[in-house]
Design a protein around this motif. Structure first.
Motif, PDB file in Angstrom:
ATOM      1  N   TYR A  89       0.835  -1.207   0.000  1.00  0.00           N
ATOM      2  CA  TYR A  89       0.000   0.000   0.000  1.00  0.00           C
ATOM      3  C   TYR A  89       0.870   1.257   0.000  1.00  0.00           C
ATOM      4  O   TYR A  89       0.387   2.332  -0.317  1.00  0.00           O
ATOM      5  CB  TYR A  89      -0.935   0.004   1.216  1.00  0.00           C
ATOM      6  CG  TYR A  89      -2.057  -1.004   1.107  1.00  0.00           C
ATOM      7  CD1 TYR A  89      -3.327  -0.619   0.688  1.00  0.00           C
ATOM      8  CD2 TYR A  89      -1.846  -2.342   1.414  1.00  0.00           C
ATOM      9  CE1 TYR A  89      -4.356  -1.539   0.580  1.00  0.00           C
ATOM     10  CE2 TYR A  89      -2.866  -3.273   1.314  1.00  0.00           C
ATOM     11  CZ  TYR A  89      -4.118  -2.874   0.890  1.00  0.00           C
ATOM     12  OH  TYR A  89      -5.142  -3.794   0.773  1.00  0.00           O
ATOM     13  N   TRP A  90       2.135   1.125   0.373  1.00  0.00           N
ATOM     14  CA  TRP A  90       3.049   2.260   0.296  1.00  0.00           C
ATOM     15  C   TRP A  90       3.607   2.344  -1.115  1.00  0.00           C
ATOM     16  O   TRP A  90       3.444   1.431  -1.924  1.00  0.00           O
ATOM     17  CB  TRP A  90       4.183   2.131   1.317  1.00  0.00           C
ATOM     18  CG  TRP A  90       4.772   0.757   1.472  1.00  0.00           C
ATOM     19  CD1 TRP A  90       4.437  -0.180   2.393  1.00  0.00           C
ATOM     20  CD2 TRP A  90       5.791   0.157   0.663  1.00  0.00           C
ATOM     21  NE1 TRP A  90       5.189  -1.343   2.219  1.00  0.00           N
ATOM     22  CE2 TRP A  90       6.029  -1.146   1.165  1.00  0.00           C
ATOM     23  CE3 TRP A  90       6.537   0.590  -0.440  1.00  0.00           C
ATOM     24  CZ2 TRP A  90       6.961  -2.015   0.607  1.00  0.00           C
ATOM     25  CZ3 TRP A  90       7.482  -0.272  -0.997  1.00  0.00           C
ATOM     26  CH2 TRP A  90       7.689  -1.560  -0.467  1.00  0.00           C
ATOM     27  N   GLN A 127       1.848  -1.562   7.118  1.00  0.00           N
ATOM     28  CA  GLN A 127       2.265  -0.843   5.908  1.00  0.00           C
ATOM     29  C   GLN A 127       3.022   0.456   6.204  1.00  0.00           C
ATOM     30  O   GLN A 127       3.555   1.086   5.291  1.00  0.00           O
ATOM     31  CB  GLN A 127       1.046  -0.530   5.036  1.00  0.00           C
ATOM     32  CG  GLN A 127       0.299  -1.756   4.548  1.00  0.00           C
ATOM     33  CD  GLN A 127       1.166  -2.617   3.649  1.00  0.00           C
ATOM     34  OE1 GLN A 127       1.686  -2.152   2.624  1.00  0.00           O
ATOM     35  NE2 GLN A 127       1.344  -3.888   4.011  1.00  0.00           N
ATOM     36  N   PHE A 128       3.091   0.815   7.457  1.00  0.00           N
ATOM     37  CA  PHE A 128       3.791   2.043   7.831  1.00  0.00           C
ATOM     38  C   PHE A 128       5.213   1.656   8.224  1.00  0.00           C
ATOM     39  O   PHE A 128       5.514   1.380   9.386  1.00  0.00           O
ATOM     40  CB  PHE A 128       3.030   2.754   8.943  1.00  0.00           C
ATOM     41  CG  PHE A 128       1.650   3.173   8.514  1.00  0.00           C
ATOM     42  CD1 PHE A 128       1.463   4.368   7.834  1.00  0.00           C
ATOM     43  CD2 PHE A 128       0.548   2.345   8.725  1.00  0.00           C
ATOM     44  CE1 PHE A 128       0.201   4.747   7.392  1.00  0.00           C
ATOM     45  CE2 PHE A 128      -0.713   2.710   8.290  1.00  0.00           C
ATOM     46  CZ  PHE A 128      -0.893   3.922   7.622  1.00  0.00           C
ATOM     47  N   SER A 173       9.094  11.784   5.152  1.00  0.00           N
ATOM     48  CA  SER A 173       8.951  10.358   4.838  1.00  0.00           C
ATOM     49  C   SER A 173       7.747   9.751   5.542  1.00  0.00           C
ATOM     50  O   SER A 173       7.023   8.921   4.974  1.00  0.00           O
ATOM     51  CB  SER A 173      10.225   9.609   5.224  1.00  0.00           C
ATOM     52  OG  SER A 173      11.320  10.059   4.464  1.00  0.00           O
ATOM     53  N   SER A 174       7.519  10.147   6.790  1.00  0.00           N
ATOM     54  CA  SER A 174       6.343   9.650   7.515  1.00  0.00           C
ATOM     55  C   SER A 174       5.065  10.156   6.875  1.00  0.00           C
ATOM     56  O   SER A 174       4.097   9.396   6.674  1.00  0.00           O
ATOM     57  CB  SER A 174       6.403  10.093   8.979  1.00  0.00           C
ATOM     58  OG  SER A 174       7.470   9.484   9.663  1.00  0.00           O
ATOM     59  N   ASN A 180       4.521   8.288   3.647  1.00  0.00           N
ATOM     60  CA  ASN A 180       4.109   6.905   3.927  1.00  0.00           C
ATOM     61  C   ASN A 180       2.605   6.873   4.223  1.00  0.00           C
ATOM     62  O   ASN A 180       1.858   6.024   3.705  1.00  0.00           O
ATOM     63  CB  ASN A 180       4.906   6.370   5.102  1.00  0.00           C
ATOM     64  CG  ASN A 180       4.805   4.861   5.297  1.00  0.00           C
ATOM     65  OD1 ASN A 180       5.567   4.275   6.065  1.00  0.00           O
ATOM     66  ND2 ASN A 180       3.874   4.213   4.626  1.00  0.00           N
ATOM     67  N   HIS A 215      12.794   3.948   3.112  1.00  0.00           N
ATOM     68  CA  HIS A 215      13.169   2.669   3.729  1.00  0.00           C
ATOM     69  C   HIS A 215      14.619   2.321   3.398  1.00  0.00           C
ATOM     70  O   HIS A 215      15.360   1.780   4.231  1.00  0.00           O
ATOM     71  CB  HIS A 215      12.231   1.572   3.236  1.00  0.00           C
ATOM     72  CG  HIS A 215      12.359   0.290   3.994  1.00  0.00           C
ATOM     73  ND1 HIS A 215      13.279  -0.678   3.666  1.00  0.00           N
ATOM     74  CD2 HIS A 215      11.694  -0.184   5.081  1.00  0.00           C
ATOM     75  CE1 HIS A 215      13.174  -1.688   4.501  1.00  0.00           C
ATOM     76  NE2 HIS A 215      12.218  -1.417   5.374  1.00  0.00           N
ATOM     77  N   THR A 275       8.041   6.080   0.102  1.00  0.00           N
ATOM     78  CA  THR A 275       8.282   5.194   1.243  1.00  0.00           C
ATOM     79  C   THR A 275       9.434   4.239   0.949  1.00  0.00           C
ATOM     80  O   THR A 275      10.284   3.983   1.814  1.00  0.00           O
ATOM     81  CB  THR A 275       7.005   4.403   1.577  1.00  0.00           C
ATOM     82  OG1 THR A 275       5.956   5.313   1.904  1.00  0.00           O
ATOM     83  CG2 THR A 275       7.239   3.462   2.747  1.00  0.00           C
ATOM     84  N   GLU A 323       0.616   7.699   0.999  1.00  0.00           N
ATOM     85  CA  GLU A 323       0.598   6.598   0.031  1.00  0.00           C
ATOM     86  C   GLU A 323      -0.298   5.453   0.487  1.00  0.00           C
ATOM     87  O   GLU A 323      -1.056   4.888  -0.317  1.00  0.00           O
ATOM     88  CB  GLU A 323       2.026   6.110  -0.215  1.00  0.00           C
ATOM     89  CG  GLU A 323       2.863   7.104  -1.019  1.00  0.00           C
ATOM     90  CD  GLU A 323       4.329   6.743  -1.117  1.00  0.00           C
ATOM     91  OE1 GLU A 323       5.027   7.309  -1.973  1.00  0.00           O
ATOM     92  OE2 GLU A 323       4.792   5.881  -0.329  1.00  0.00           O
ATOM     93  N   VAL A 324      -0.236   5.107   1.764  1.00  0.00           N
ATOM     94  CA  VAL A 324      -1.081   4.012   2.257  1.00  0.00           C
ATOM     95  C   VAL A 324      -2.555   4.387   2.157  1.00  0.00           C
ATOM     96  O   VAL A 324      -3.389   3.585   1.695  1.00  0.00           O
ATOM     97  CB  VAL A 324      -0.703   3.645   3.709  1.00  0.00           C
ATOM     98  CG1 VAL A 324      -1.719   2.655   4.287  1.00  0.00           C
ATOM     99  CG2 VAL A 324       0.697   3.045   3.765  1.00  0.00           C
TER     100      VAL A 324
END
Length: 498
Positions: free
Chosen positions: A26-27, A95-96, A108-109, A112, A35, A31, A115-116
């Protein structure tokens, strides 16, 4: 967690180029880059579920505000809203995946989360993940927003959520201490100051004091979290509100209050609010205060239970595990020890928060991720520490009544209660002699004719020694002749006594 090396992929593109993303994820691309860039803590933001829930609340409020002011159509808004609702309930927590330690001030958070929520919304719409032509992470889910207003707002909302469960645990722990206070209310013991014998008290008074000091910290933490009610939603990048439509700022705070149930307000100066992270120092400091006081209590418990033969030995902590690989039968106070170590970690986190707050430059603090991680870890660990202390230690504490009775009966500290009657100097002489001869102070007073047995018993009754019964009336000072009989002690009258 979705496998980063899945053979089935979809292609996503950003300004840096294209990446293959696991089809089931889902990301998305942002993300994935985060990562790869931040394999530092090896702990994803999902370790703090309240933070994810709070972020979903922020995105839901933004979607409803954008719908209300006409910045987002009803169809897309509905799918985004439902996706946020799903995340709030704990769906897709795995997904996070971006790390808790990250550069970029939380971008980035934020991405994330965008995107989810976007890919869940696409799924609800019957479309493929990554079909951003219909719902886009930036153009729709992040519409009217910036990391610089959503991220700190999500942190503050999450801290308010997390504090509720922490306060519940502190309150339960306080109740456990108070229950022991009632159970031990009849047991007289010797209080200590500076590690030396002081005056009598009850074991119940000692445990009630533990309960009250914890209850007091509930109030201090509630005071600190009130600073979190001021948020900067609508500030966007630096507080000027660029790209936030007219009416959005007023609408989003209204919806966020409704969604969270918190009494949130928009900061008066959004530029100042976006750059100032001082509220986090106050909150972190309140956590440190609670942790230090809890550690002090744990140190007291370890002292009071020390022994079992060559220490204080006043109370018994529940035996939780074998204490030594070489000494058979040894049992250590492992629960208080673990809580004290949590307190040390919280003190260290408070230093981190302080330095990160100071280090922010100009219109933004880039170090909010480490602020968030430090405070979330502190509040999480403190809650768990309170729970294990209550369940695995406090509820099972017993008192060594025979030992306490013996110590009180042999203690010269009761001389303090006699000082107003026989005078400080005479009392000091008696105490010194009793210590040297291991004599009983009460017996020595009667033997010298300083007080009668009945009068002595009245003065030394346990309730009066522990301050539980008020002194009624005035006890006559003994005559000068008897005072002088205490190894030449000077005469002192009641008016001279302190």
């Amino acid at each position: 967690m979705t496998n980063f090396t899945s053979t089935q992929t979809r292609t996503e593109t950003d300004s840096l180029g294209s990446l293959e993303i696991p089809a089931a994820a889902y990301w998305g691309v942002h993300t994935a880059r985060a990562h790869e860039n931040f394999p530092i803590a090896k702990r994803p933001i999902s370790v703090y579920p309240d933070f994810i829930r709070a972020f979903a609340c922020v995105k839901q409020a933004a979607a409803r505000a954008n719908l209300e002011i006409g910045a987002l159509d009803a169809e897309r808004a509905a799918f985004i809203d439902q996706a946020c609702e799903d995340v709030k309930t704990g769906m897709l927590l795995d997904q996070f995946v971006v790390g808790v330690v990250q550069g970029g001030a939380g971008t980035s958070s934020n991405m994330n989360v965008n995107e989810v929520i976007t890919n869940r919304a696409l799924e609800l719409a019957g479309r493929e993940k990554g079909d951003y032509s219909y719902i886009h992470p930036n153009d729709h889910t992040n519409h009217s927003q910036s990391t610089n207003d959503t991220y700190p707002t999500a942190i503050k909302v999450a801290l308010a959520f997390s504090l509720r469960s922490l306060l519940e645990e502190i309150d339960k722990l306080s109740d456990s201490f108070r229950a022991k206070g009632g159970e031990f209310s009849h047991i007289l013991k010797i209080g200590r100051t500076q590690m030396q014998d002081a005056v009598p008290m009850t074991l119940g008074q000692e445990f009630n004091a533990f309960a009250n000091t914890l209850q007091e910290d509930i109030e201090r933490l509630e005071d600190a979290v009130r600073l979190m009610r001021e948020v900067n939603m609508g500030a966007t990048a630096i507080g000027t509100g660029i790209n936030a439509p007219v009416g959005y700022k007023e609408s989003v705070i209204k919806h966020l209050r409704e969604i969270t149930g918190l009494d949130l307000v928009t900061a008066h100066d959004l530029v100042e609010s976006t750059s100032d992270t001082g509220a986090f120092i106050t909150f972190s400091g309140a956590l440190k205060r609670s942790a230090m006081k809890l550690s002090k209590i744990c140190n007291d418990l370890r002292l009071l239970s020390s022994g079992p033969q060559a220490g204080f030995g006043e109370i018994n902590l529940p035996a939780r595990q074998a204490g030594s690989s070489i000494m058979p039968g040894k049992v250590n106070p492992v629960i208080p020890e673990s809580v004290t170590q949590v307190a040390y970690a919280i003190a260290g986190s408070d230093v981190t928060v302080t330095m990160a707050v100071e280090a922010g430059q100009l219109q933004l603090n880039a170090f909010e991720p480490i602020i968030a991680h430090s405070i979330f870890q502190s509040i999480t660990w403190l809650e768990r520490a309170c729970a294990t202390l209550r369940v695995n230690c406090i509820d099972g504490i017993t008192a060594n009544e025979d030992r306490l009775d013996d110590m009180v009966s042999r203690s010269v500290t009761v001389i303090t209660a006699l000082a107003p009657v026989i005078g400080y100097a005479a009392a000091a002489k008696l105490a010194k002699e009793a210590l040297a001869t291991n004599g009983n102070v009460g017996e020595m007073v009667v033997e010298r004719g300083l007080l009668g047995a009945e009068e002595l018993a009245k003065i030394l009754q346990p309730s009066r020694l522990a301050g539980l019964a008020p002194v009624t009336g005035v006890i006559d000072v003994i005559d000068a002749k008897n005072v002088e009989s205490v190894e030449g002690a000077p005469v002192q009258t009641a008016g001279d006594a302190e």
